[in-house]
Design an enzyme around this catalytic site. Sequence first.
Site, mmCIF file in Angstrom:
data_model
loop_
_atom_site.group_PDB
_atom_site.id
_atom_site.type_symbol
_atom_site.label_atom_id
_atom_site.label_comp_id
_atom_site.label_asym_id
_atom_site.label_seq_id
_atom_site.Cartn_x
_atom_site.Cartn_y
_atom_site.Cartn_z
ATOM 1 N N LYS A 9 0.915 -1.401 -0.049
ATOM 2 C CA LYS A 9 -0.060 -0.521 -0.134
ATOM 3 C C LYS A 9 0.672 1.519 -0.003
ATOM 4 O O LYS A 9 2.069 1.822 0.591
ATOM 5 C CB LYS A 9 -0.774 0.159 1.473
ATOM 6 C CG LYS A 9 -0.666 0.371 2.060
ATOM 7 C CD LYS A 9 -1.497 0.924 3.663
ATOM 8 C CE LYS A 9 -1.084 0.750 5.403
ATOM 9 N NZ LYS A 9 -2.062 1.243 5.851
ATOM 10 N N SER A 25 -9.338 5.264 -13.762
ATOM 11 C CA SER A 25 -8.282 4.829 -13.991
ATOM 12 C C SER A 25 -7.551 5.889 -12.499
ATOM 13 O O SER A 25 -7.659 6.749 -12.535
ATOM 14 C CB SER A 25 -6.671 5.011 -14.677
ATOM 15 O OG SER A 25 -6.377 5.348 -15.212
ATOM 16 N N TYR A 58 -7.892 0.876 -10.927
ATOM 17 C CA TYR A 58 -6.337 0.689 -12.087
ATOM 18 C C TYR A 58 -5.321 1.852 -11.786
ATOM 19 O O TYR A 58 -6.255 2.589 -11.509
ATOM 20 C CB TYR A 58 -6.269 -0.146 -13.421
ATOM 21 C CG TYR A 58 -7.144 0.222 -14.018
ATOM 22 C CD1 TYR A 58 -5.862 0.854 -15.542
ATOM 23 C CD2 TYR A 58 -8.431 0.520 -14.645
ATOM 24 C CE1 TYR A 58 -6.583 1.561 -15.988
ATOM 25 C CE2 TYR A 58 -8.222 1.051 -15.594
ATOM 26 C CZ TYR A 58 -7.649 1.937 -16.216
ATOM 27 O OH TYR A 58 -7.824 2.624 -17.615
#
Length: 127
Positions: A9, A25, A58
């Site tokens: 992360k 995105s 994404y």
Amino acid sequence: MFLEMFRAKIHRATVTDANLHYEGSLTVDEELLEASGIRPYEKVAVVNINNGARFETYTIKGERGKGEICLNGAAARLGQPGDKVIIIAYGFIKEEELSEDYEPTVVLVDDNNKIVKITGKKQKLMI
């Protein structure tokens, strides 16, 4: 059996732009992608700390060193510049290959999305 595990992360990144009319995105500075091990076009979960919004999208590679975190397309409705977000990637690992010392990679950034600290280690996951 495969388990879906949190593998990486980018923690408390600051949204720098929101572009509603882009195809979609999340644009992320290339340096942050590399440090976290998150790949361009990889599916990620995004948590907006300011408003509680959670969504999947994404990543696309942003310009290296610029600190860019841009919400594109529909995601632009879920945050605004200045918001803090957590970008999370998951991966699959065979349960029998999961060691007790498993630890995801965490990239901590400052208010300008510059890397302050990296914890954890790169994992051998099926991604």
